[in-house]
Motif scaffolding. Structure first.
Motif, PDB file in Angstrom:
ATOM      1  N   ALA A  44       1.037  -1.356  -0.120  1.00  0.00           N
ATOM      2  CA  ALA A  44       0.386   0.268   0.221  1.00  0.00           C
ATOM      3  C   ALA A  44       0.544   1.112   0.051  1.00  0.00           C
ATOM      4  N   ASP A  45       2.058   1.300   0.583  1.00  0.00           N
ATOM      5  CA  ASP A  45       3.095   2.698   0.673  1.00  0.00           C
ATOM      6  C   ASP A  45       3.718   2.110  -0.585  1.00  0.00           C
ATOM      7  N   ALA A  46       4.006   1.624  -1.152  1.00  0.00           N
ATOM      8  CA  ALA A  46       4.713   2.351  -2.694  1.00  0.00           C
ATOM      9  C   ALA A  46       4.322   2.050  -3.643  1.00  0.00           C
ATOM     10  N   THR A  47       2.694   1.554  -3.439  1.00  0.00           N
ATOM     11  CA  THR A  47       1.113   2.094  -4.231  1.00  0.00           C
ATOM     12  C   THR A  47       0.713   3.834  -4.299  1.00  0.00           C
ATOM     13  N   LEU A  48       0.966   4.127  -3.389  1.00  0.00           N
ATOM     14  CA  LEU A  48       1.122   5.397  -3.018  1.00  0.00           C
ATOM     15  C   LEU A  48       1.930   6.115  -3.781  1.00  0.00           C
ATOM     16  N   MET A  49       3.139   5.529  -2.972  1.00  0.00           N
ATOM     17  CA  MET A  49       4.509   6.876  -3.427  1.00  0.00           C
ATOM     18  C   MET A  49       5.129   6.259  -5.022  1.00  0.00           C
ATOM     19  N   ALA A  50       4.477   4.613  -5.970  1.00  0.00           N
ATOM     20  CA  ALA A  50       3.710   5.038  -7.616  1.00  0.00           C
ATOM     21  C   ALA A  50       2.990   6.331  -7.821  1.00  0.00           C
ATOM     22  N   ALA A  51       2.257   6.272  -7.044  1.00  0.00           N
ATOM     23  CA  ALA A  51       0.755   7.787  -7.781  1.00  0.00           C
ATOM     24  C   ALA A  51       1.640   8.640  -7.721  1.00  0.00           C
ATOM     25  N   ALA A  52       2.586   9.422  -7.299  1.00  0.00           N
ATOM     26  CA  ALA A  52       3.569  10.749  -6.590  1.00  0.00           C
ATOM     27  C   ALA A  52       3.067  11.406  -8.102  1.00  0.00           C
ATOM     28  N   PRO A  53       3.812  10.741  -9.128  1.00  0.00           N
ATOM     29  CA  PRO A  53       3.623  11.814 -10.367  1.00  0.00           C
ATOM     30  C   PRO A  53       2.380  12.658 -10.878  1.00  0.00           C
ATOM     31  N   THR A  54       1.322  11.024 -10.681  1.00  0.00           N
ATOM     32  CA  THR A  54       0.201  11.561 -11.115  1.00  0.00           C
ATOM     33  C   THR A  54      -0.597  12.865 -10.558  1.00  0.00           C
ATOM     34  N   MET A  55      -0.015  12.320  -9.131  1.00  0.00           N
ATOM     35  CA  MET A  55      -0.854  13.185  -8.164  1.00  0.00           C
ATOM     36  C   MET A  55      -0.448  14.655  -8.062  1.00  0.00           C
ATOM     37  N   LEU A  56       0.986  14.492  -8.601  1.00  0.00           N
ATOM     38  CA  LEU A  56       1.331  16.245  -8.700  1.00  0.00           C
ATOM     39  C   LEU A  56       1.023  17.089  -9.979  1.00  0.00           C
ATOM     40  N   GLN A  57       1.127  16.144 -11.151  1.00  0.00           N
ATOM     41  CA  GLN A  57       0.106  16.457 -12.893  1.00  0.00           C
ATOM     42  C   GLN A  57      -1.267  16.696 -12.091  1.00  0.00           C
ATOM     43  N   VAL A  58      -2.795  16.091 -11.357  1.00  0.00           N
ATOM     44  CA  VAL A  58      -3.532  16.496 -10.794  1.00  0.00           C
ATOM     45  C   VAL A  58      -3.927  17.960  -9.839  1.00  0.00           C
ATOM     46  N   LEU A  59      -2.590  17.923  -8.887  1.00  0.00           N
ATOM     47  CA  LEU A  59      -2.748  19.242  -8.262  1.00  0.00           C
ATOM     48  C   LEU A  59      -2.326  20.099  -8.884  1.00  0.00           C
ATOM     49  N   ARG A  60      -1.691  20.471 -10.045  1.00  0.00           N
ATOM     50  CA  ARG A  60      -1.178  21.417 -10.828  1.00  0.00           C
ATOM     51  C   ARG A  60      -2.382  22.093 -12.048  1.00  0.00           C
TER      52      ARG A  60
END
Length: 108
Positions: A44-60
């Protein structure tokens, strides 16, 4: 602001003794060793980490969507439609971050 992180998409994978995050070329970015007992939590931690680039893009996108919508919406209906699109992007990022196992707060 320039991005200095490894570009996405990233992917989370697990084996018998660890979870890891890999870039698009298969290079390990992070390894999370674990006992079998905690492996699902590490995944679950790794899944959250792997989503980081997408989450950054969405925040922008959210930042641009909200400020752009406030400045350019000609009607309340247009603003509400823009916010529905922003919400959809946020929900998609949330689902990616938790491996698709998310429910709306109202759903309990």
């Amino acid at each position: 602001m320039s991005d200095q992180h490894t570009p996405g998409p990233w992917q989370a994978k697990k084996n018998r003794s660890s979870a890891a995050v890999y870039d698009g070329y298969g290079t390990a970015l992070a390894r999370l060793p674990s006992s079998e007992y905690f492996l699902s939590r590490r995944m679950a931690d790794a899944t959250l980490m792997a989503a980081a680039p997408t989450m950054l893009q969405v925040l922008r996108q959210v930042d641009v969507g909200i400020t752009g919508s406030e400045a350019n919406a000609t009607t309340r209906e247009q603003w509400e439609a823009d916010m529905v699109a922003v919400n959809a992007s946020v929900r998609q990022a949330q689902q990616l971050a938790v491996g698709g196992a998310i429910r709306r707060r109202e759903e309990g």
